[in-house]
Design a protein around this motif. Sequence first.
Motif, PDB file in Angstrom:
ATOM      1  N   ILE A 280       0.829  -1.205   0.000  1.00 36.28           N
ATOM      2  CA  ILE A 280       0.000   0.000   0.000  1.00 36.28           C
ATOM      3  C   ILE A 280       0.864   1.255   0.000  1.00 36.28           C
ATOM      4  O   ILE A 280       0.586   2.227  -0.716  1.00 36.28           O
ATOM      5  CB  ILE A 280      -0.959  -0.012   1.206  1.00 36.28           C
ATOM      6  CG1 ILE A 280      -1.889  -1.239   1.144  1.00 36.28           C
ATOM      7  CG2 ILE A 280      -1.788   1.270   1.241  1.00 36.28           C
ATOM      8  CD1 ILE A 280      -2.725  -1.330  -0.124  1.00 36.28           C
ATOM      9  N   PHE A 281       1.943   1.236   0.778  1.00 38.60           N
ATOM     10  CA  PHE A 281       2.819   2.402   0.793  1.00 38.60           C
ATOM     11  C   PHE A 281       3.399   2.672  -0.595  1.00 38.60           C
ATOM     12  O   PHE A 281       3.466   3.824  -1.041  1.00 38.60           O
ATOM     13  CB  PHE A 281       3.960   2.229   1.793  1.00 38.60           C
ATOM     14  CG  PHE A 281       4.937   3.380   1.753  1.00 38.60           C
ATOM     15  CD1 PHE A 281       4.661   4.561   2.426  1.00 38.60           C
ATOM     16  CD2 PHE A 281       6.103   3.297   0.999  1.00 38.60           C
ATOM     17  CE1 PHE A 281       5.541   5.635   2.355  1.00 38.60           C
ATOM     18  CE2 PHE A 281       6.982   4.361   0.930  1.00 38.60           C
ATOM     19  CZ  PHE A 281       6.700   5.540   1.605  1.00 38.60           C
ATOM     20  N   ASP A 282       3.826   1.626  -1.291  1.00 45.92           N
ATOM     21  CA  ASP A 282       4.442   1.810  -2.603  1.00 45.92           C
ATOM     22  C   ASP A 282       3.460   2.435  -3.597  1.00 45.92           C
ATOM     23  O   ASP A 282       3.852   3.247  -4.449  1.00 45.92           O
ATOM     24  CB  ASP A 282       4.955   0.482  -3.142  1.00 45.92           C
ATOM     25  CG  ASP A 282       6.250   0.042  -2.473  1.00 45.92           C
ATOM     26  OD1 ASP A 282       6.859   0.870  -1.754  1.00 45.92           O
ATOM     27  OD2 ASP A 282       6.649  -1.129  -2.658  1.00 45.92           O
ATOM     28  N   GLU A 325     -11.613   4.114  -4.028  1.00 44.00           N
ATOM     29  CA  GLU A 325     -12.644   4.401  -3.027  1.00 44.00           C
ATOM     30  C   GLU A 325     -12.062   4.627  -1.643  1.00 44.00           C
ATOM     31  O   GLU A 325     -12.744   5.136  -0.739  1.00 44.00           O
ATOM     32  CB  GLU A 325     -13.652   3.252  -2.971  1.00 44.00           C
ATOM     33  CG  GLU A 325     -13.064   1.939  -2.463  1.00 44.00           C
ATOM     34  CD  GLU A 325     -14.094   0.823  -2.418  1.00 44.00           C
ATOM     35  OE1 GLU A 325     -15.056   0.931  -1.625  1.00 44.00           O
ATOM     36  OE2 GLU A 325     -13.932  -0.148  -3.193  1.00 44.00           O
ATOM     37  N   PHE A 326     -10.792   4.280  -1.458  1.00 46.56           N
ATOM     38  CA  PHE A 326     -10.150   4.431  -0.153  1.00 46.56           C
ATOM     39  C   PHE A 326      -9.279   5.696  -0.069  1.00 46.56           C
ATOM     40  O   PHE A 326      -8.617   5.913   0.941  1.00 46.56           O
ATOM     41  CB  PHE A 326      -9.304   3.200   0.157  1.00 46.56           C
ATOM     42  CG  PHE A 326     -10.094   1.922   0.138  1.00 46.56           C
ATOM     43  CD1 PHE A 326     -10.954   1.612   1.181  1.00 46.56           C
ATOM     44  CD2 PHE A 326     -10.007   1.047  -0.941  1.00 46.56           C
ATOM     45  CE1 PHE A 326     -11.700   0.438   1.169  1.00 46.56           C
ATOM     46  CE2 PHE A 326     -10.746  -0.129  -0.965  1.00 46.56           C
ATOM     47  CZ  PHE A 326     -11.596  -0.431   0.094  1.00 46.56           C
ATOM     48  N   PHE A 327      -9.298   6.490  -1.131  1.00 50.93           N
ATOM     49  CA  PHE A 327      -8.616   7.785  -1.126  1.00 50.93           C
ATOM     50  C   PHE A 327      -9.700   8.843  -0.953  1.00 50.93           C
ATOM     51  O   PHE A 327     -10.337   9.261  -1.912  1.00 50.93           O
ATOM     52  CB  PHE A 327      -7.834   7.974  -2.427  1.00 50.93           C
ATOM     53  CG  PHE A 327      -7.054   9.266  -2.517  1.00 50.93           C
ATOM     54  CD1 PHE A 327      -6.721  10.012  -1.398  1.00 50.93           C
ATOM     55  CD2 PHE A 327      -6.624   9.730  -3.759  1.00 50.93           C
ATOM     56  CE1 PHE A 327      -6.007  11.191  -1.495  1.00 50.93           C
ATOM     57  CE2 PHE A 327      -5.894  10.901  -3.874  1.00 50.93           C
ATOM     58  CZ  PHE A 327      -5.593  11.644  -2.733  1.00 50.93           C
ATOM     59  N   PRO A 367      -1.245  12.139  -0.970  1.00 53.90           N
ATOM     60  CA  PRO A 367      -2.207  11.069  -1.236  1.00 53.90           C
ATOM     61  C   PRO A 367      -2.257  10.070  -0.094  1.00 53.90           C
ATOM     62  O   PRO A 367      -1.304   9.934   0.689  1.00 53.90           O
ATOM     63  CB  PRO A 367      -1.661  10.429  -2.515  1.00 53.90           C
ATOM     64  CG  PRO A 367      -0.199  10.733  -2.491  1.00 53.90           C
ATOM     65  CD  PRO A 367      -0.073  12.082  -1.848  1.00 53.90           C
ATOM     66  N   GLY A 368      -3.369   9.355   0.002  1.00 52.32           N
ATOM     67  CA  GLY A 368      -3.512   8.350   1.052  1.00 52.32           C
ATOM     68  C   GLY A 368      -4.451   7.236   0.641  1.00 52.32           C
ATOM     69  O   GLY A 368      -5.307   7.410  -0.229  1.00 52.32           O
ATOM     70  N   ILE A 369      -4.278   6.095   1.263  1.00 51.22           N
ATOM     71  CA  ILE A 369      -5.195   4.956   1.131  1.00 51.22           C
ATOM     72  C   ILE A 369      -5.555   4.525   2.547  1.00 51.22           C
ATOM     73  O   ILE A 369      -4.668   4.205   3.346  1.00 51.22           O
ATOM     74  CB  ILE A 369      -4.565   3.790   0.349  1.00 51.22           C
ATOM     75  CG1 ILE A 369      -4.323   4.196  -1.113  1.00 51.22           C
ATOM     76  CG2 ILE A 369      -5.462   2.554   0.426  1.00 51.22           C
ATOM     77  CD1 ILE A 369      -3.591   3.134  -1.927  1.00 51.22           C
TER      78      ILE A 369
END
Length: 407
Positions: A280-282, A325-327, A367-369
């Motif tokens: 996820i970080f990548d 959808e998770f951003f 950005p984020g997830i």
Amino acid sequence: MKTTEIQAELAALGLDAWLLYDFRGINPIAQNVAGLAEAHITRRWFCLIPAQGEPRWLVHKIETSNFTSVQGTVALYAGWEELNEKMRALLATPQPPLSGGQDGDFGIKTVAMEYSPNAEIPYVSRVDAGTLEWIRSMGVAVHTSAELAQRMEARLSEAQATGHQMSAHLVLQAKDYAFKWIGSQLRDGKTITEYDVQQVILGQFDEMGLVTDYPPIVAANAKSSDPHYAPTSTDTQEIKIGDFILIDLWAKQKDPDAVFADTTWVAYADTTVPARYVEIFDIVKEARDRAVRFIREKWDADERIHGYEVDDCVRGYITEKGYGEFFIHRTGHNIGTVIHGNGVNLDNLETRDARALISGICFSIEPGIYLTDFGVRTEIDVFLAGPGRDGVKVTTAPVQNRVLPLL
């Protein structure tokens, strides 16, 4: 006030004037532009800055002491009928034509005010609907001041840009100290909480001569999936070996004109980071880096860059990877003397920010997830110093390129 600069921008935008208005602090943009941010004013005040000529003020008779040293002429009112009369006179004052011709019946026909059509950019929607109706009833077309306000409010001076870079350096040092402190405490078998880490960071800010408007975010595991979670003395959780940890911290120097620096990093409280966190970080890191490349390519080509375009670039990649959808927030925000400034945001989710990125502004890319059990965000600051590729400066460097193992 930067009257000469404002008038040049008005001429470029083809507007007759900027009509600043405030009532009891509802319009900080007007306060800042007029140089009245520190004044205590309880009645409505107006300042008409025409494209040519000196500023003209309309203020209440009981508050003349706040306007004794302002640039331009000052007219006074007391009752609402007098206010109507004086405002009509203010807007009807003959103006020199903007492009040749004779002086004469050229009253104010177009003004900029702090509103946004269809509330597209609520950050500049500071003037109430009734006041807009009132001004329009006098035959004046009201245009948004979004671009004008950004040009006058969001551009950093050379001193501010230098100060921001220093704040960024110190904020990164505070982040490093916090993560090292977590690792040392866990290795020594001590019990620590998110709130403890937050207070360690605030202690670092004090030692560095930095101030902040709100305590930093320190979030472990599922709490890191809440972008605005911040621990308190009564709402916190223990940090243990094997936890995923997100720290978001922002601060500036104590000078009122100082500019914030803002960054977010993530870490894992053990020696080897699990593959799920790395995956996820990548994705988030690549989305962040794509934003920088997108801006640099367009900036180097001298192409106009809208805030929403950068958000589209980032969001498109995260969506392509299956996590759109998770951003759940915009890609970035303007940064100034307040952490969320009045310039362009990198946003096509919460709003469609069509303002352009211009030289002299500073903004975050973050950005984020955010999944159920953890959330990843990586945040950097960018300053647009001037034309050309070298004008796009990442000020919070070095940037994070892997999840930090803390043990």
